[in-house]
Design a protein around this motif. Structure first.
Motif, PDB file in Angstrom:
ATOM      1  N   LEU A 225       0.415  -1.425   0.113  1.00  0.00           N
ATOM      2  CA  LEU A 225      -0.231   0.098   0.068  1.00  0.00           C
ATOM      3  C   LEU A 225       1.469   0.854   0.114  1.00  0.00           C
ATOM      4  O   LEU A 225       0.629   1.954  -0.603  1.00  0.00           O
ATOM      5  CB  LEU A 225      -1.130  -0.341   1.415  1.00  0.00           C
ATOM      6  N   VAL A 226       2.439   1.338   0.328  1.00  0.00           N
ATOM      7  CA  VAL A 226       2.762   2.599   1.315  1.00  0.00           C
ATOM      8  C   VAL A 226       3.178   2.727  -1.016  1.00  0.00           C
ATOM      9  O   VAL A 226       3.243   3.968  -1.050  1.00  0.00           O
ATOM     10  CB  VAL A 226       4.311   1.877   1.663  1.00  0.00           C
ATOM     11  N   LEU A 227       4.070   1.357  -1.350  1.00  0.00           N
ATOM     12  CA  LEU A 227       4.458   1.331  -2.704  1.00  0.00           C
ATOM     13  C   LEU A 227       3.167   1.948  -3.753  1.00  0.00           C
ATOM     14  O   LEU A 227       2.984   3.308  -4.403  1.00  0.00           O
ATOM     15  CB  LEU A 227       4.691   0.729  -3.113  1.00  0.00           C
ATOM     16  N   PHE A 228       1.798   1.645  -3.464  1.00  0.00           N
ATOM     17  CA  PHE A 228       0.374   2.310  -4.318  1.00  0.00           C
ATOM     18  C   PHE A 228       0.470   3.693  -4.187  1.00  0.00           C
ATOM     19  O   PHE A 228       0.143   4.705  -5.082  1.00  0.00           O
ATOM     20  CB  PHE A 228      -0.910   1.320  -3.773  1.00  0.00           C
ATOM     21  N   VAL A 229       0.456   3.806  -3.113  1.00  0.00           N
ATOM     22  CA  VAL A 229       0.624   5.860  -3.173  1.00  0.00           C
ATOM     23  C   VAL A 229       0.981   5.943  -3.503  1.00  0.00           C
ATOM     24  O   VAL A 229       1.222   7.820  -3.948  1.00  0.00           O
ATOM     25  CB  VAL A 229       0.350   6.553  -0.673  1.00  0.00           C
ATOM     26  N   LEU A 230       2.681   5.946  -3.347  1.00  0.00           N
ATOM     27  CA  LEU A 230       3.892   6.698  -4.312  1.00  0.00           C
ATOM     28  C   LEU A 230       3.664   6.780  -5.387  1.00  0.00           C
ATOM     29  O   LEU A 230       3.598   7.591  -6.276  1.00  0.00           O
ATOM     30  CB  LEU A 230       4.805   6.061  -3.999  1.00  0.00           C
ATOM     31  N   ALA A 231       2.823   5.635  -6.387  1.00  0.00           N
ATOM     32  CA  ALA A 231       2.147   5.766  -7.304  1.00  0.00           C
ATOM     33  C   ALA A 231       1.448   6.869  -7.894  1.00  0.00           C
ATOM     34  O   ALA A 231       1.319   7.184  -8.745  1.00  0.00           O
ATOM     35  CB  ALA A 231       2.030   3.714  -7.787  1.00  0.00           C
ATOM     36  N   LEU A 232       0.159   6.641  -6.762  1.00  0.00           N
ATOM     37  CA  LEU A 232      -0.711   7.593  -6.740  1.00  0.00           C
ATOM     38  C   LEU A 232      -0.227   8.923  -7.178  1.00  0.00           C
ATOM     39  O   LEU A 232      -0.816   9.275  -7.612  1.00  0.00           O
ATOM     40  CB  LEU A 232      -2.067   7.605  -5.916  1.00  0.00           C
ATOM     41  N   ARG A 233       0.546   9.422  -6.260  1.00  0.00           N
ATOM     42  CA  ARG A 233       1.175  10.595  -6.182  1.00  0.00           C
ATOM     43  C   ARG A 233       1.761  11.291  -7.891  1.00  0.00           C
ATOM     44  O   ARG A 233       1.464  12.131  -8.213  1.00  0.00           O
ATOM     45  CB  ARG A 233       2.508  10.606  -5.450  1.00  0.00           C
ATOM     46  N   GLY A 234       2.408   9.744  -8.057  1.00  0.00           N
ATOM     47  CA  GLY A 234       2.714  10.423 -10.071  1.00  0.00           C
ATOM     48  C   GLY A 234       2.267   9.630 -10.996  1.00  0.00           C
ATOM     49  O   GLY A 234       2.771  10.293 -11.961  1.00  0.00           O
TER      50      GLY A 234
END
Length: 346
Positions: A225-234
């Motif tokens: 989920l941390v990686l998913f949030v970072l992907a949402l950011r970009g």
């Protein structure tokens, strides 16, 4: 390749891997309790990581305007969706439920495009459809399976809608601390699901089983989920959701390696469709003149063309760094994604 694409694919790989591992470790554990323990592993693990990173407790950094978005995401994705899914799974054939879970990425994209006005060109739509079609092929029942009526599938579809809402609301706070966002979701979802399971009579598994399940939850739900949030950011919601839709394929691939399941023709077809979809997305090039409106937020950044600002504190020149900063209005043209700095109308 855009690092955010790697974040999205890594998130999908970790989440996809958690399914066969949870199946292997959670034999005999009721589904709702298993979901609760996995979420608890996510929330507690990320809380420990964040505490160690910051060498103590640090405020979330969310602004007053961002808290409602996060609370809404936690409510829909951490409370309503897991409960609806567990309810639906008790009244729906497994193959049918797996097939319907592909609705999440479709609904995420539809909400992103229609409600939140995220940009989508023809290439992105075609790529997403190819990835989703691959998921449909992968989970298509090999023989007709009856269900106990329409209530179960409707509950699964409602869970997908809740997660789609969660994804789009999380996008609104994706510039903030990803560890805090993911950890908060994990704790709330873990407490809700575990409490409901224990109230209806479930028993906690032995420590020898509980520990590995918590670890799988930390990696497959928390770090993912941390990686998913970072992907949402970009990347924005629709593109991240499309890449994340490769999770069923990656989970199935791991099942073949770990559980010794056979490779079917449908698996190969699904793999080809998903590879085509990802390839189409990677070829995207979106550039036009656009206007940046004034914006104040906080996230890790470098002093690139979008971050030309002064500091009201002593700065040692280290980059990337994080602090509240203001964006002045600017109009220019360059290739971009619908990231935290490019959420404009077309």
């Amino acid at each position: 390749m855009n690092p955010s694409v790697l974040y999205a694919l890594a998130a999908a790989a970790l989440f996809g891997a958690s399914t066969p591992l949870a199946k292997l470790l959670g034999v005999g554990v009721p589904p709702m309790l298993l979901a609760g323990v996995l979420y608890l592993g996510s929330g507690l693990g990320l809380a420990i990581v964040r505490f160690a990173r910051d060498r103590g407790w640090r405020r979330s950094g969310l602004t007053v305007r961002e808290w409602p978005w996060l609370m809404g995401a936690i409510f829909f994705g951490g409370v309503l969706a897991p409960v609806a899914l567990m309810f639906g799974l008790t009244r729906t054939a497994g193959a049918t439920a797996s097939l319907m879970l592909n609705l999440e990425s479709v609904l995420t994209a539809v909400l992103a495009w229609v409600v939140f006005r995220e940009n989508a060109d023809r290439r992105i739509v075609i790529g997403m459809l190819a990835i989703v079609l691959g998921g449909v092929v992968l989970s298509w029942p090999q023989q007709h399976a009856a269900t106990d009526g329409w209530l179960g599938p409707l509950a699964v579809a409602f869970a997908c809608l809740c997660w789609a809402i969660d994804n789009n609301l999380t996008r609104k706070v994706s510039a903030s601390d990803a560890l805090f966002i993911a950890g908060s979701k994990g704790v709330v979802a873990g407490v809700v699901n575990s409490s409901l399971a224990l109230l209806i009579g479930a028993q906690l598994p032995a420590v020898a089983t509980l520990g590995p399940i918590l670890l799988v939850g930390f990696l497959g739900y928390g770090v993912s989920l941390v990686l998913f949030v970072l992907a949402l950011r970009g990347l924005g919601s629709a593109r991240t959701g499309a890449y994340f839709s490769t999770a069923p394929f990656l989970g199935a691939a791991l099942s073949i390696l770990i559980l010794g399941e056979s490779v079917s023709l449908w698996f190969m077809v699904a793999a080809a469709l998903m590879a085509i979809g990802v390839w189409i997305h990677l070829l995207e090039h979106h550039a036009h003149e656009h206007q940046h409106e004034p914006l104040t937020h906080s996230h890790r950044h470098r002093h690139d063309e979008h971050h030309q600002h002064q500091h009201d504190f002593e700065w040692d020149g280290t980059e990337p760094h994080s602090h509240p900063h203001e964006h002045a209005p600017i109009r220019h043209s360059h290739a971009h994604f619908p990231d935290v700095h490019h959420r404009h109308r077309h």
